[in-house]
Design a protein around this motif. Structure first.
Motif, PDB file in Angstrom:
ATOM      1  N   GLU A 129     -15.609   4.773   4.243  1.00 50.25           N
ATOM      2  CA  GLU A 129     -15.019   3.983   5.319  1.00 50.25           C
ATOM      3  C   GLU A 129     -15.782   4.147   6.638  1.00 50.25           C
ATOM      4  OE1 GLU A 129     -13.661   6.328   3.646  1.00 50.25           O
ATOM      5  OE2 GLU A 129     -11.897   5.612   2.563  1.00 50.25           O
ATOM      6  N   HIS A 184      -5.962  13.340   1.297  1.00 46.73           N
ATOM      7  CA  HIS A 184      -6.221  11.901   1.258  1.00 46.73           C
ATOM      8  C   HIS A 184      -7.177  11.683   0.102  1.00 46.73           C
ATOM      9  CE1 HIS A 184      -6.169   8.324   4.193  1.00 46.73           C
ATOM     10  NE2 HIS A 184      -6.497   7.861   3.015  1.00 46.73           N
ATOM     11  N   SER A 227     -10.300   5.347  -2.184  1.00 49.75           N
ATOM     12  CA  SER A 227     -10.645   4.005  -1.689  1.00 49.75           C
ATOM     13  C   SER A 227     -11.466   3.233  -2.725  1.00 49.75           C
ATOM     14  CB  SER A 227     -11.438   4.115  -0.390  1.00 49.75           C
ATOM     15  OG  SER A 227     -10.683   4.787   0.584  1.00 49.75           O
ATOM     16  N   SER A 286      -7.936   0.206   3.900  1.00 45.43           N
ATOM     17  CA  SER A 286      -8.629   0.225   2.612  1.00 45.43           C
ATOM     18  C   SER A 286      -7.633  -0.182   1.519  1.00 45.43           C
ATOM     19  CB  SER A 286      -9.201   1.616   2.354  1.00 45.43           C
ATOM     20  OG  SER A 286      -8.215   2.612   2.554  1.00 45.43           O
ATOM     21  N   ASN A 294      -6.331   0.595  -1.264  1.00 42.70           N
ATOM     22  CA  ASN A 294      -5.861   1.567  -2.249  1.00 42.70           C
ATOM     23  C   ASN A 294      -4.423   1.909  -1.913  1.00 42.70           C
ATOM     24  OD1 ASN A 294      -7.672   2.843   0.019  1.00 42.70           O
ATOM     25  ND2 ASN A 294      -6.042   4.315  -0.369  1.00 42.70           N
ATOM     26  N   LYS A 306       0.819  -1.214   0.000  1.00 38.82           N
ATOM     27  CA  LYS A 306       0.000   0.000   0.000  1.00 38.82           C
ATOM     28  C   LYS A 306       0.855   1.268   0.000  1.00 38.82           C
ATOM     29  CE  LYS A 306      -3.543   2.118   2.765  1.00 38.82           C
ATOM     30  NZ  LYS A 306      -4.877   2.321   2.245  1.00 38.82           N
TER      31      LYS A 306
HETATM   32 MG    MG Z   1      -7.866   4.344   3.796  1.00 42.45          MG
END
Ligand code: MG
Ligand code: TXA
Length: 315
Positions: free
Chosen positions: A171, A220, A143, A135, A137, A48
């Motif tokens: 999320e 983000h 995500s 998540s 991604n 990730k």
């Molecule tokens: Mg995340």
């Protein structure tokens, strides 16, 4: 055999043997590893490209696992679990010694949640593991709400369990507890008023010390092209080059493409479509994305949190 499929037994044996499986939950897809195997968890961070200061949530299939993962016997945790699990709520509690430091970024707490998705629950049960999963991604990116979104960003994963589109779409709500009550660290579909039906909110409006939830960065969910919030940007917009994510009504201007979060202005539906629409525009020929803001009440708080973070780099 391709890496995308529906073979839960295969996925469970990968997890049990220290591998990495992307799997659906009701919120977004997770990138899972046996939470009690530090080497497996290290692979999740590497794949990730996630900084080691950002802790992972541990996914469980039975409330009994709380006592494995946590030294806490606070009855309020069991009350919350009873009311909201399985579901999109992560509860941060003091961790037990079995949880490796790499999972929690060496914090003395661990985030736990029981996902409300039959495939996720079966995977946890069949692997015999509790599953640490962020998540699925790349760090800082959008995500995934579909197996295809995972494949796009993380083709190196051992296996992707395809469960179709996720239903909640954003999320989980992340909370912690102090002596007075709950504190929301990340907004999600379980809102302040849902939580307040079970527990008092903490009166502590004082900012939490340090990075209370290390994943709460200003930027983000960044798409691979600029995203602007309508009415919150001073950038000149040329509609003929832009994709528009509309909340309810049709946007003014002749946009190249328009996608609707919810044509009826339903915020739960809007949350379910948010990342989906951003992914669709990432993969399309628009040069940038303009999104309608939504009212900041209820789940709208979580939607605007994601949108502002997605737009942050492009302010
Ligand atoms: Mg995340
Ligand atoms: O819905 C979800 O929560 C999804 C699915 C896969 O379950 N998972 C997810 O994980 O969003 P991730 O890693 O992308 O976000 C986890 C968030 C981060 O903001 C992290 O900082 C916070 O939870 N978190 C995890 N453990 C924590 C802890 N011990 N203390 C404070 N915050 C924590």
């Amino acid at each position: 055999m391709g890496i995308v499929g529906v073979d839960i037994d295969h996925a469970a044996s990968i997890i049990a043997n220290g591998g990495i499986v992307a799997f659906p939950t009701e919120t977004v897809y997770g990138l899972g590893a046996n939470a009690l195997n530090p080497n497996a968890v290290a692979k999740v961070f590497a794949l990730k490209e996630r900084p080691s200061f950002d802790p992972l949530i541990v996914h469980i299939a039975s409330a009994e696992s709380i006592t494995l993962l946590s030294s806490c016997n606070d009855p309020r945790v069991f009350q919350l679990a009873e009311r909201f699990w399985p579901g999109p709520l992560t509860i941060v509690v003091p961790k037990s010694t079995v949880v490796p430091g790499i999972v929690t970024s060496d914090l003395d707490t661990v985030g736990i949640r029981m996902p409300n998705h039959p495939i996720a629950l079966e995977l946890i049960k069949k692997s015999g593991c509790v599953i640490a999963a962020p998540s699925a991604n790349k760090f800082g990116r959008v995500s995934p709400t579909r197996a295809e979104h995972v494949l796009k960003q993380l083709p190196e994963v051992d296996y992707i369990l395809d469960g179709g589109r996720t239903t909640v779409g954003i999320e989980s709500t992340v909370i912690t507890l102090d002596e007075e009550g709950f504190i929301i660290l990340r907004h999600g579909a379980i809102t302040h008023s849902h939580l307040a039906q079970v527990l008092k909110p903490s009166g502590a409006h004082k900012p939490l010390k340090g990075l209370a939830s290390p994943g709460l960065l200003k930027s983000h969910y960044s798409p691979n092209k600029p995203l602007y919030i309508a009415g919150e940007t001073s950038k000149p917009i040329d509609p003929s080059r832009a994709g528009y994510i509309a909340f309810g009504k049709k946007p003014e201007g002749n946009y190249k493409r328009v996608e609707y979060l919810s044509e009826t202005g339903d915020m739960v539906e809007a949350a379910a479509h948010l990342f989906e629409k951003i992914h669709a525009f990432e993969d399309s020929d628009v040069e940038y994305i303009v999104a309608d803001p939504v009212p900041e009440v209820g789940i709208g708080i979580a939607i605007m949190d994601r949108l502002r973070k997605a737009a942050y780099r492009y302010k």
